[in-house]
Design an enzyme around this catalytic site. Structure first.
Site, short mmCIF file in Angstrom:
data_model
loop_
_atom_site.label_atom_id
_atom_site.label_comp_id
_atom_site.label_asym_id
_atom_site.label_seq_id
_atom_site.Cartn_x
_atom_site.Cartn_y
_atom_site.Cartn_z
N GLY A 1 0.71 -1.63 -0.22
CA GLY A 1 0.09 0.09 -0.06
C GLY A 1 0.84 1.16 -0.25
O GLY A 1 2.13 1.21 0.65
N GLN B 1 4.24 9.00 0.74
CA GLN B 1 4.65 9.03 1.13
C GLN B 1 5.56 8.83 -0.38
O GLN B 1 7.06 8.37 0.11
CB GLN B 1 4.61 7.39 0.87
CG GLN B 1 3.82 7.03 2.38
CD GLN B 1 3.59 5.47 2.86
OE1 GLN B 1 2.42 5.48 2.50
NE2 GLN B 1 4.52 4.84 3.64
N CYS C 1 5.95 -0.09 7.42
CA CYS C 1 5.30 0.98 6.81
C CYS C 1 6.93 1.47 6.59
O CYS C 1 7.64 1.47 6.24
CB CYS C 1 4.89 2.09 8.04
SG CYS C 1 4.35 3.69 6.61
N LEU C 2 6.49 1.57 4.82
CA LEU C 2 7.96 2.39 4.12
C LEU C 2 8.66 3.15 4.57
O LEU C 2 9.65 3.55 4.30
CB LEU C 2 7.00 2.17 2.55
CG LEU C 2 6.66 0.86 1.86
CD1 LEU C 2 6.26 1.00 0.42
CD2 LEU C 2 7.85 0.07 1.41
N HIS D 1 -4.15 1.80 7.31
CA HIS D 1 -3.16 2.42 7.39
C HIS D 1 -2.93 3.34 6.74
O HIS D 1 -2.17 4.66 6.71
CB HIS D 1 -1.98 0.92 7.90
CG HIS D 1 -0.86 1.86 7.22
ND1 HIS D 1 0.21 1.18 8.61
CD2 HIS D 1 0.11 1.93 6.63
CE1 HIS D 1 1.60 1.71 7.70
NE2 HIS D 1 1.32 1.81 7.50
N GLU D 2 -3.40 3.33 5.19
CA GLU D 2 -3.73 4.36 4.52
C GLU D 2 -3.90 5.07 4.61
O GLU D 2 -3.54 5.98 4.30
CB GLU D 2 -3.34 3.46 2.81
CG GLU D 2 -2.61 2.27 2.56
CD GLU D 2 -0.84 2.52 2.89
OE1 GLU D 2 -0.46 3.55 2.79
OE2 GLU D 2 -0.41 1.50 3.59
N HIS E 1 -2.00 7.41 7.22
CA HIS E 1 -1.67 8.12 6.27
C HIS E 1 -1.46 9.70 6.50
O HIS E 1 -1.72 10.71 6.28
CB HIS E 1 -0.21 7.39 5.10
CG HIS E 1 -0.13 6.40 5.54
ND1 HIS E 1 1.70 7.31 6.04
CD2 HIS E 1 0.51 5.22 5.40
CE1 HIS E 1 2.27 5.75 5.98
NE2 HIS E 1 1.80 5.13 5.50
ZN LIG Z 1 2.75 3.64 5.78
#
Ligand SMILES: [Zn+2]
Length: 214
Positions: A81, A86, A133-134, A175-176, A179
Site C-alpha cells: 500500500g 509517502q 511501514c515503508l 493504515h493508508e 497516512h
Molecule cells: Zn505506511
C-alpha cells in the site's frame, strides 16, 4: 506491515497463505506499470507525513499520472500500500496491492478516503498482527486493529467508490487512510514500542530509495 510485507519476522506471514480458499483470486485491476516512474519514499520526520493532506478536487491527467507513479513506487519498495505523502505529494490518494487473510489479492486506488465507523452489528474482533511501514523502514511492531474496515471515497474519474476488507487488507485500508490524515502506525503504539520501532529504523538499511530528512 500494512505498507509492507514482513519478510524478516514471524507474526502473520502472508506469503505462506496460498493454501487459503481465495488464493489466486484478484479483486481489482492490475495497473499498467509501464506508465509510471518510481519516486523515493519519505520517512518519519518529514513534515508531509505528519499533517493532514489536501482533498483532491481535480480529477485530471495529473491525478492519473500520480496514481501511475504511486503504483510503480509501491512495487519498487515492495510495499502492499502507498499513500501520496509517502512520495512527498500533499493529496488524499492511496493505492494498494494487498492480500487478505483468504489469499485474495486486492488492487486499486482511493481518492479522498474516509474510514466508515465500525459497524455496530459486527463483532469487533481485533487482529494483533505485526505492522510495518515503508516510511519507517526496517521496523515492525505488533499493533491490534479491527479485522474489518470499509473506506468510501472516489476513483480517479471522481466516481464514488467503497472498498471493504477483512484481515490483513482491513489493516492496510486503515493504515493508508491514517497516512492521509497525518498519522503513522507508530503514532498508535505505546511510547516504549514507538521508541523501539525508531531504534529498529535507525539500525536498519532500507532496500529502496528514501528522501533524506533535513
Ligand atoms: Zn505506511
Amino acid at each position: 506491515m500494512a505498507d509492507q510485507h514482513d519478510h524478516d519476522h514471524d507474526g502473520h506471514d502472508h506469503d505462506h497463505d496460498h493454501e487459503e480458499s481465495g488464493a489466486g483470486k484478484i479483486v481489482g485491476e492490475l495497473p499498467d506499470t509501464s506508465k509510471g516512474t518510481a519516486r523515493p519514499i519519505t520517512v518519519v520526520g518529514n513534515p508531509v507525513l505528519h499533517r493532514e493532506t489536501k482533498t483532491v478536487t481535480a480529477f485530471d491527467a495529473e491525478l492519473s499520472a500520480l496514481i501511475d507513479d504511486m503504483f510503480v513506487s509501491m512495487y519498487a519498495a515492495e510495499g502492499v500500500g502507498l499513500a501520496a505523502n509517502q512520495i512527498g505529494v500533499d493529496a488524499k490518494v492511496f493505492v494498494y496491492d494487498c492480500p487478505d487473510d483468504e489469499g485474495v489479492r486486492h488492487i486499486g486506488h482511493v481518492i479522498n478516503p474516509v474510514l466508515e465507523p465500525f459497524p455496530a452489528d459486527r463483532p469487533r474482533n481485533l487482529d494483533d498482527g505485526n505492522e510495518g511501514c515503508l516510511s519507517v523502514p526496517t521496523a515492525y511492531a505488533e499493533l491490534p486493529r479491527p479485522d474489518y474496515a470499509a473506506v468510501t471515497g472516489q476513483d480517479k474519474d471522481g466516481n464514488p467508490v467503497r472498498v471493504e476488507g477483512t484481515g490483513f487488507f482491513a489493516r492496510c485500508l486503515q493504515h493508508e487512510t491514517d497516512h492521509l490524515y497525518g498519522f503513522l502506525y507508530i503514532d498508535k503504539l505505546s511510547k516504549r514500542d514507538r521508541k523501539d520501532a525508531l531504534k529498529q529504523m535507525a539500525e536498519g538499511t532500507p532496500r529502496y530509495a528514501t528522501v533524506p530528512n533535513d
